[in-house]
Design an enzyme around this catalytic site. Structure first.
Site, mmCIF file in Angstrom:
data_model
loop_
_atom_site.group_PDB
_atom_site.id
_atom_site.type_symbol
_atom_site.label_atom_id
_atom_site.label_comp_id
_atom_site.label_asym_id
_atom_site.label_seq_id
_atom_site.Cartn_x
_atom_site.Cartn_y
_atom_site.Cartn_z
ATOM 1 N N CYS A 165 0.815 -9.754 15.444
ATOM 2 C CA CYS A 165 1.925 -10.062 14.533
ATOM 3 C C CYS A 165 1.591 -11.322 13.736
ATOM 4 C CB CYS A 165 3.217 -10.263 15.313
ATOM 5 S SG CYS A 165 3.798 -8.776 16.145
ATOM 6 N N ARG B 54 2.549 -11.212 9.790
ATOM 7 C CA ARG B 54 2.889 -9.958 9.104
ATOM 8 C C ARG B 54 4.256 -9.443 9.522
ATOM 9 N NH1 ARG B 54 3.019 -5.613 12.385
ATOM 10 N NH2 ARG B 54 2.013 -5.890 14.409
ATOM 11 N N ARG C 168 -12.227 -24.943 1.938
ATOM 12 C CA ARG C 168 -11.047 -24.096 1.739
ATOM 13 C C ARG C 168 -11.149 -22.787 2.515
ATOM 14 N NH1 ARG C 168 -11.737 -26.302 -3.718
ATOM 15 N NH2 ARG C 168 -13.017 -24.499 -4.278
ATOM 16 N N ARG C 169 -12.090 -22.746 3.461
ATOM 17 C CA ARG C 169 -12.309 -21.517 4.233
ATOM 18 C C ARG C 169 -12.092 -21.749 5.729
ATOM 19 N NH1 ARG C 169 -18.214 -20.513 1.429
ATOM 20 N NH2 ARG C 169 -17.525 -20.737 -0.732
ATOM 21 N N ARG D 130 9.208 0.665 14.963
ATOM 22 C CA ARG D 130 8.398 1.272 16.019
ATOM 23 C C ARG D 130 9.148 1.391 17.338
ATOM 24 N NH1 ARG D 130 6.104 -1.559 19.957
ATOM 25 N NH2 ARG D 130 6.522 -3.503 18.830
ATOM 26 N N HIS E 254 12.453 -9.913 10.338
ATOM 27 C CA HIS E 254 13.521 -8.986 10.717
ATOM 28 C C HIS E 254 14.336 -9.481 11.905
ATOM 29 C CE1 HIS E 254 9.754 -7.714 12.768
ATOM 30 N NE2 HIS E 254 10.554 -7.620 13.826
#
Length: 313
Positions: free
Chosen positions: A195, A215, A175-176, A50, A256
């Protein structure tokens, strides 16, 4: 020759031998981060992005950092601890005003809240510094309708952060126990989509651990900051819920290295990690909103010098 059971007492082992017989010390946690950098430099695929800077990218990486009597503030370069702390307190407050953070000397959101950047996204009527419904808004008011950074959203939307704390106290085996900043409806209104998108908490043996799914990870600039930020959040929630910090597990999607960070990171790879510092919380705090910057003290932080890297916007 002595009979069985009448052996003479053994002489104590010298210190060096005792060390050899002792449990081997686990490798320094920072070696995981440095190993990820090496792997991306060696195996990363060239991808456009981007910002137009260009990256080397690998999809899917994970590291586990112990929070037991140490704090993963990287040592092979100096990490901006004040920025980590003030940004997290700003998230917890639910603020989306970049100028509020900037006034404390933390400028990391200034570029994304600038007039030029907002105009480039079509937010020409939005006040400068208004980032839209980013992290803090999603943590504290998920699902509420975003108007602007000055509006009062008290009681609106889902307070995910408080729900996490309440669930840890009342049902620690759940577990939530999840907090999510990725809200598809609100993405078009954000100056920058999240992010670090989702974190889950886990309680066992009176220890609180956290796993983050990120992400997109800028390995040179952002990831050292993110590691410290979610480690700090885990310490804070553990303090409030009467638990001890356990592990921070960091899962990365697109991991990255920006092309203009390659040479600075090669310098960093030549450095030996030093012991992680310790984090002290200096007073008893009952509510997450009551934490202040002066409640935290980093002890024994002796990093290598700062390495300059430019932020891609």
């Amino acid at each position: 020759m002595p009979v069985a059971g009448s052996e003479l007492p053994r002489r104590p082992l010298p210190p060096a031998a005792q060390e050899r017989d002792a449990e081997p010390r686990p490798p320094h946690g920072e070696l995981q981060y440095l190993g990820q950098i090496q792997h991306i430099l060696r195996c990363g695929v060239r991808k456009d992005d981007r910002t137009g800077t260009g990256t080397l990218s690998v999809f899917g990486m994970q590291a586990r950092y112990s929070l037991r009597d140490e704090f993963p503030l990287l040592t092979t370069k100096r990490v901006f601890w004040k920025g980590v702390l003030e940004e997290l307190l700003w998230f917890i407050k639910g603020s989306t005003n970049a100028k509020e953070l900037s006034s404390k000397g933390v400028k990391i959101w200034d570029a994304n809240g600038s007039r030029d950047f907002l105009d480039s996204l079509g937010f020409s009527t939005r006040e400068e510094g208004d980032l839209g419904p980013v992290y803090g808004f999603q943590w504290r008011h998920f699902g509420a309708e975003y108007r602007d950074m000055e509006s009062d959203y008290s009681g609106q939307g889902v307070d995910q952060l408080q729900r996490v704390i309440d669930t840890i106290k009342t049902n620690p085996d759940d577990r939530r126990i999840i907090m999510c900043a990725w809200n598809p409806r609100d993405l078009p209104l954000m100056a920058l989509p999240p992010c670090h998108a989702l974190c889950q908490f886990y309680v066992v043996n009176s220890e609180l651990s956290c796993q983050l799914y990120q992400r997109s990870g800028d390995m040179g600039l952002g990831v050292p900051f993110n590691i410290a930020s979610y480690a700090l959040l885990t310490y804070m929630i553990a303090h409030i819920t009467g638990l001890k910090p356990g592990d921070f597990i960091h899962t990365l999607g697109d991991a990255h290295i920006y092309l203009n960070h390659i040479e600075p990171l090669k310098i960093q790879l030549q450095r030996e990690p030093r012991p992680f510092p310790k984090l002290r919380i200096l007073r008893k705090v009952e509510k997450i909103d009551d934490f202040k910057a002066e409640d935290f003290q980093i002890e024994g932080y002796n990093p290598h010098p700062t390495i300059k890297m430019e932020m891609a916007v």
